[in-house]
Scaffold this active site. Sequence first.
Site, mmCIF file in Angstrom:
data_model
loop_
_atom_site.group_PDB
_atom_site.id
_atom_site.type_symbol
_atom_site.label_atom_id
_atom_site.label_comp_id
_atom_site.label_asym_id
_atom_site.label_seq_id
_atom_site.Cartn_x
_atom_site.Cartn_y
_atom_site.Cartn_z
ATOM 1 N N LYS A 87 0.854 -1.876 -0.094
ATOM 2 C CA LYS A 87 0.314 -0.195 -0.193
ATOM 3 C C LYS A 87 0.809 1.499 0.109
ATOM 4 O O LYS A 87 0.565 2.262 -0.300
ATOM 5 C CB LYS A 87 -1.152 0.011 1.265
ATOM 6 C CG LYS A 87 -0.554 0.129 2.785
ATOM 7 C CD LYS A 87 -1.909 0.105 3.885
ATOM 8 C CE LYS A 87 -0.676 0.344 5.458
ATOM 9 N NZ LYS A 87 -0.705 1.635 5.132
ATOM 10 N N ASP A 88 2.760 1.083 0.260
ATOM 11 C CA ASP A 88 2.813 1.617 0.147
ATOM 12 C C ASP A 88 3.959 3.122 -0.997
ATOM 13 O O ASP A 88 4.160 3.684 -1.134
ATOM 14 C CB ASP A 88 4.314 2.214 1.288
ATOM 15 C CG ASP A 88 3.255 2.181 3.103
ATOM 16 O OD1 ASP A 88 2.249 2.761 3.098
ATOM 17 O OD2 ASP A 88 4.359 1.813 3.427
ATOM 18 N N ARG A 135 -7.842 8.037 3.741
ATOM 19 C CA ARG A 135 -9.240 7.594 4.091
ATOM 20 C C ARG A 135 -9.479 7.269 5.123
ATOM 21 O O ARG A 135 -11.501 7.122 5.075
ATOM 22 C CB ARG A 135 -8.353 6.173 3.291
ATOM 23 C CG ARG A 135 -9.521 4.878 3.288
ATOM 24 C CD ARG A 135 -9.014 4.032 2.686
ATOM 25 N NE ARG A 135 -7.702 3.787 3.771
ATOM 26 C CZ ARG A 135 -7.546 2.643 4.824
ATOM 27 N NH1 ARG A 135 -9.247 2.129 5.126
ATOM 28 N NH2 ARG A 135 -6.711 2.465 5.475
ATOM 29 N N ARG A 136 -8.928 6.781 6.179
ATOM 30 C CA ARG A 136 -9.842 6.840 7.499
ATOM 31 C C ARG A 136 -10.003 7.833 7.696
ATOM 32 O O ARG A 136 -11.685 8.065 8.102
ATOM 33 C CB ARG A 136 -8.062 6.232 8.367
ATOM 34 C CG ARG A 136 -8.123 4.930 7.722
ATOM 35 C CD ARG A 136 -6.474 3.990 8.658
ATOM 36 N NE ARG A 136 -6.077 3.093 8.606
ATOM 37 C CZ ARG A 136 -4.827 2.673 8.478
ATOM 38 N NH1 ARG A 136 -4.164 3.796 8.778
ATOM 39 N NH2 ARG A 136 -4.840 1.612 8.728
ATOM 40 N N ARG A 153 1.368 10.538 13.468
ATOM 41 C CA ARG A 153 2.104 10.266 12.385
ATOM 42 C C ARG A 153 3.635 8.990 13.777
ATOM 43 O O ARG A 153 3.115 8.968 14.979
ATOM 44 C CB ARG A 153 2.884 11.080 11.803
ATOM 45 C CG ARG A 153 2.636 12.025 10.564
ATOM 46 C CD ARG A 153 2.402 11.009 9.104
ATOM 47 N NE ARG A 153 3.824 9.970 9.308
ATOM 48 C CZ ARG A 153 5.215 10.957 8.990
ATOM 49 N NH1 ARG A 153 5.370 11.687 8.621
ATOM 50 N NH2 ARG A 153 5.551 9.635 8.545
ATOM 51 N N ARG A 159 2.782 4.578 17.643
ATOM 52 C CA ARG A 159 1.550 4.968 17.381
ATOM 53 C C ARG A 159 0.252 4.331 19.081
ATOM 54 O O ARG A 159 -0.309 5.266 19.393
ATOM 55 C CB ARG A 159 0.745 4.618 16.854
ATOM 56 C CG ARG A 159 0.791 5.834 15.631
ATOM 57 C CD ARG A 159 0.013 5.683 13.892
ATOM 58 N NE ARG A 159 1.106 5.257 12.852
ATOM 59 C CZ ARG A 159 0.373 4.600 12.285
ATOM 60 N NH1 ARG A 159 -0.250 5.346 10.975
ATOM 61 N NH2 ARG A 159 0.516 4.102 11.089
ATOM 62 N N CYS A 246 -1.607 10.690 -1.929
ATOM 63 C CA CYS A 246 -1.736 10.659 -0.170
ATOM 64 C C CYS A 246 -3.184 12.291 -0.384
ATOM 65 O O CYS A 246 -3.766 11.764 0.637
ATOM 66 C CB CYS A 246 -0.966 11.129 0.507
ATOM 67 S SG CYS A 246 -0.426 9.616 0.893
#
Length: 308
Positions: A87-88, A135-136, A153, A159, A246
């Site tokens: 996904k990155d 997205r979240r 971040r 986190r 992004c």
Amino acid sequence: MAQSAPLLRIGTRGSPLALVQANTVRSMLARANGADEAAFEIVVIKTTGDAIQDRPLSEVGGKGLFTKEIEEALLSGRIDLAVHSAKDMPTISQPGLLLAACLEREDPRDAFISLKAKSLADLPQGAHLGTASLRRQAIVMAARPDLKVTPLRGNVETRLRKLESGEVDATLLAMAGLNRLGLSQHATRAMSVEEFLPAVAQGAIGIETRGDDNRTRQMVARINHTATFIAVACERAFLAALDGSCKTPLAGHATLSGDTLHFRGLIARPDGKGAHDVTGNGHIRDAVRIGDDAGRALKKIAGPGFFD
């Protein structure tokens, strides 16, 4: 006695999750190619995305910041393959590089994590939810416009520490990362794919090589998980059709059932006040076309200006 040169050099980020993923690839490559694990050297490369921790990546260039330096090392021949969270990976590979394989996908879902509520719906009015993902943020704001979404971040452990220290009341992380790190007990609730559509390629590990390096490509092909590779190809084609970055909240997830592929894609505004989704189905051999068609359809539905 001189140490023999490594069979392959594996490039990776240095986060705990990235190292778990790189070591998984190393173990699988060793088994599949009848070699000792020590013959595969892991080369840790610091990326711009790792260095920037004080602001959202969408403000400074997007997710390619987690792969740029690793891809440069691959192109220069310093490493032979790169291991990424798929996904990155940038929407379009740099010239000369390609996504050569994927490992079998882990749980693609997002995990809701909070010490104060059992679900997103249970969070108190005006609670703070931390996430670096647009997205979240968009999906959360559509469901709970009263919440305050703040940037969060850092790697998974960082986190979780910030959540435990009370910086935020809740956060969302990928179940795949929690599972790979042995931290799944921190998930308060796994959000279903239907209610919280995952990021493109979430849960998949991508292996990138040089296009002309046939030896490495052949060795890597032995550990490719075909169903995951097909699903990720569909999702990345969707991303490419939308010129995804992004800066655009979007989600896409493909699943295979026999020879049939099912896809659902979503685009949204960051504030959650506008969203469109689309589905597509077809034969797995048409995976890229299905993703591309879905992206083009959403672009048309959303109309000009939606992404501004």
